[in-house]
Motif scaffolding. Structure first.
Motif, PDB file in Angstrom:
ATOM      1  N   LEU A 178       6.607  14.516 -41.904  1.00  0.00           N
ATOM      2  CA  LEU A 178       7.072  15.792 -42.441  1.00  0.00           C
ATOM      3  C   LEU A 178       5.961  16.584 -43.113  1.00  0.00           C
ATOM      4  N   GLY A 179       4.796  15.951 -43.335  1.00  0.00           N
ATOM      5  CA  GLY A 179       3.696  16.660 -43.980  1.00  0.00           C
ATOM      6  C   GLY A 179       3.318  17.926 -43.238  1.00  0.00           C
ATOM      7  N   GLY A 180       3.169  17.821 -41.919  1.00  0.00           N
ATOM      8  CA  GLY A 180       2.808  18.985 -41.118  1.00  0.00           C
ATOM      9  C   GLY A 180       3.874  20.061 -41.125  1.00  0.00           C
ATOM     10  N   PRO A 181       5.141  19.732 -40.787  1.00  0.00           N
ATOM     11  CA  PRO A 181       6.185  20.762 -40.794  1.00  0.00           C
ATOM     12  C   PRO A 181       6.394  21.416 -42.154  1.00  0.00           C
ATOM     13  N   ILE A 182       6.448  20.613 -43.213  1.00  0.00           N
ATOM     14  CA  ILE A 182       6.655  21.176 -44.547  1.00  0.00           C
ATOM     15  C   ILE A 182       5.475  22.064 -44.940  1.00  0.00           C
ATOM     16  N   PRO A 345       9.199  15.228 -34.432  1.00  0.00           N
ATOM     17  CA  PRO A 345       9.586  14.085 -33.602  1.00  0.00           C
ATOM     18  C   PRO A 345       8.764  12.830 -33.915  1.00  0.00           C
ATOM     19  N   ASN A 346       7.499  13.017 -34.267  1.00  0.00           N
ATOM     20  CA  ASN A 346       6.669  11.880 -34.644  1.00  0.00           C
ATOM     21  C   ASN A 346       7.203  11.217 -35.915  1.00  0.00           C
ATOM     22  N   SER A 347       7.608  12.030 -36.883  1.00  0.00           N
ATOM     23  CA  SER A 347       8.169  11.510 -38.127  1.00  0.00           C
ATOM     24  C   SER A 347       9.436  10.699 -37.855  1.00  0.00           C
ATOM     25  N   ILE A 402       6.602  11.230 -29.267  1.00  0.00           N
ATOM     26  CA  ILE A 402       7.572  10.223 -29.725  1.00  0.00           C
ATOM     27  C   ILE A 402       7.117   8.793 -29.434  1.00  0.00           C
ATOM     28  N   PRO A 403       6.655   8.463 -28.208  1.00  0.00           N
ATOM     29  CA  PRO A 403       6.198   7.074 -27.985  1.00  0.00           C
ATOM     30  C   PRO A 403       5.046   6.680 -28.900  1.00  0.00           C
TER      31      PRO A 403
END
Length: 611
Positions: A178-182, A345-347, A402-403
């Motif tokens: 969430l660091g990037g999105p936030i 999606p990575n988070s 995601i993978p």
């Protein structure tokens, strides 16, 4: 009806009971605390863990805004590496501080330092001040991770620890993802400074929760703070800091600033890095009373393989996380908030992967098969990312990562348990610190090496495509401000977008090579069944253990409450049982209660070097 059970300390009167609905004794061990207290502790720890992980990747989507604000895009990578450098260097020291200040004191020191650095980030006036503030934040962030691991180790067995650590990694994964999105959302709406300042309330909540709940006592031979502080590996920590820091300066001067090999600011940092690394090894092998890097583990195959895997996985993770959002801002020309959302999606996948790995290990007591299957997922994800184009469909752009997140979460979880399962219980502290050092260096290397590769490749590609009379000035501006790409004239914009695409693809190829090599390194690691051990008999209602369980598990002689209160215990000979030989030195990190609760004994417990 109250549930009575024997207390943790052998010499405590049998009439003393611990229940969930009665006031607890003043000296309660980590297995005697109630459910509500344990959950309160974990909530305080995990809220701080979330913020520490958030700060690792927060600047990924803030880099264009910050670098454009200060007009120093080529120095932007230091915002990530300064945090990771501090975390890598200071993380092991907090283990010893847990014994000097107590679990609560060490954790709250880390939280206060991290909060102070975060506030300083929000009020920074220039890039140099911001980099220094990020370093301060990393000093606290690394301590938060260490103290959280220590407290979790106090309260859970090795098999249950996998599940508990899975939940911890859930918040770690949420923070990193969430660091990037936030960062992008807050930067677009309120400015990049508020991405740091908004964290203060949650830091305060963490302090309140740990102040109220983190009060259990880990009994042992109490030594003075002066004696314990003498055994901290100051020499190893300093030489490691100088070695890694000098290497980062070399990479920055040579590739970010594009200076020639003849420049003193290129040659001197490289030479200093080599000398400091040699000194670090010598200090660890010959001098330090509490070496950060345990020498006897370097002679064992499994710990070394786990350490190398941690390094390569961390390098892959941070190479992608710091440069994946940049692809969308400079190639796809999206906003900072949209670019950051592509890390969501990575988070999610990291959080699910951590819980999945913890649950499977807790349920089956095994780790190798899920590592072999899901450990290949990161390579698949990276290959999908390298194939992204401007005209790629939304599924590839949003789901390719995601993978990577799921697989790396499973790998990090299983490698921690595999490492701890192959060393003596009394060396849990040594093994944990050993793995943290490799992982910390990998995190720093992931940002620094990929940044050097990116800047070098970007400079080459821009010179190939831009040949205007003022080409050097234009190229310099494009390298110094990524946000400039969207406002360039069509011909220059096309050249800049293509150059960024090729340069970022080189970073992703580096990450692919790293994760594939990590998979090969893990193949020889054997399976080993995980058992609950003595804690299996603990009361499931709140995790308390009986006196007989504790006596059969520990090698520590009985300790009276009077001795505990005064900080001393009788220097009696521990019972005969298979333990490590009396150590000449021990690691400057915590001693897990799985091995012994005698935290400062000279004859019992994990050692960084055997006699």
């Amino acid at each position: 009806m109250a549930n009575e059970r024997d207390p943790l300390l052998p010499n405590r009167p049998k009439s003393v009971t611990v229940t969930d609905d009665r006031p607890q004794p003043s000296h309660v061990g980590p297995l005697d605390i109630s459910k509500s207290t344990r959950y309160g502790i974990l909530a305080g720890l995990w809220s701080a863990t979330f913020l520490s992980a958030l700060n690792m990747t927060l600047v990924a989507t803030l880099l264009p805004s910050i670098s454009s604000d200060f007009n120093k895009s080529n120095e932007a990578s230091w915002l990530g590496t300064s945090y990771l450098l501090a975390a890598c260097t200071f993380t092991p020291l907090y283990g010893r501080l847990c014994n000097v200040m107590g679990r609560r004191g060490a954790n709250q020191l880390a939280v206060v330092v991290a909060a102070t650095g975060t506030i300083a980030c929000g009020f920074s006036k220039n890039m140099e001040m911001l980099i220094a503030a990020r370093f301060l934040t990393g000093m606290g962030g690394g301590g938060i991770f260490t103290t959280s691991t220590i407290v979790t180790s106090d309260m859970y067995s090795i098999r249950s620890r996998g599940l508990a650590q899975g939940f911890s990694n859930l918040f770690n994964g949420l923070g990193m993802g969430l660091g990037g999105p936030i960062g992008g959302l807050v930067s677009d709406r309120f400015g990049w400074r508020w991405a740091f300042l908004m964290q203060m309330p949650l830091f305060f909540v963490s302090l309140i929760l740990t102040s109220y709940n983190l009060r259990y006592v880990t009994p042992g031979k109490g030594k003075s703070a002066k004696e314990v502080l003498k055994r901290i590996d100051y020499g190893g920590s300093f030489t490691l800091l100088v070695a890694v820091g000098s290497f980062l300066v070399f990479l920055s001067m040579k590739y970010n600033e594009d200076l020639s090999w003849n420049e003193p600011v290129v040659i001197i940092p490289l030479a200093l890095a080599c000398v400091s690394f040699v000194l670090f090894v010598l200090v660890e092998l010959l001098v330090a009373p509490e070496p950060v890097l345990a020498p006897f583990l370097l002679r064992q195959k499994i710990p070394v393989l786990c350490g190398i895997s941690n390094f390569l996985v961390a390098l892959c993770n941070f190479s992608v996380m710091y440069f994946f959002p940049m692809w969308f801002q400079t190639v796809a020309l999206t906003s900072a908030s949209t670019a950051g959302l592509h890390l969501l999606p990575n988070s999610t996948s990291m959080s699910i992967g951590s819980l999945f790995a913890g649950y499977m290990m807790h349920r089956t007591g095994r780790y190798k098969m899920i590592n072999l299957i899901f450990g290949f997922f990161p390579f698949i994800g990276i290959m999908l990312i390298t194939q992204m184009r401007e005209d790629s469909g939304p599924l590839q752009m949003w789901l390719s990562i995601i993978p990577l997140g799921f697989g790396n979460a499973v790998v990090l979880q299983t490698m921690l348990i595999a490492l701890l399962a192959h060393i003596p219980e009394s060396a849990m502290a040594v093994g944990t610190g050993f793995g943290q050092v490799f992982r910390g260096i990998g995190q720093v290397g992931g940002v620094a090496i990929s940044s050097a590769l990116f800047q070098s490749k970007l400079d080459t590609e821009l010179h190939r495509r831009i040949h205007t009379p003022d080409a050097e000035e234009v190229i310099s501006k494009i390298r110094h401000s990524a946000k400039l790409v969207a406002s360039l004239p069509p011909d220059l914009q096309r050249a800049a977008r293509d150059s960024y695409a090729i340069s970022l693809k080189a970073v992703f190829v580096l990450a692919a090579c790293s994760t594939f090599l990590a998979y090969l390194v893990r193949l020889p690691i054997p399976e080993k069944a995980l058992e609950h051990g003595a804690r299996k008999k603990a009361n499931d209602n709140d995790g308390a253990a009986t006196r007989e369980d504790i006596e059969s598990r520990t090698a520590t002689p009985a300790i009276s409450e009077e001795a505990l209160e005064s900080g001393d215990s009788e220097d009696t000979t521990p019972p005969a049982r298979p333990v490590l030989k009396a150590p000449a030195r021990r690691l400057s990190t915590f001693e897990s209660t799985d091995g012994t609760q005698d935290l400062e004994s000279d004859t019992v417990g994990g050692s960084a070097r055997q006699r």
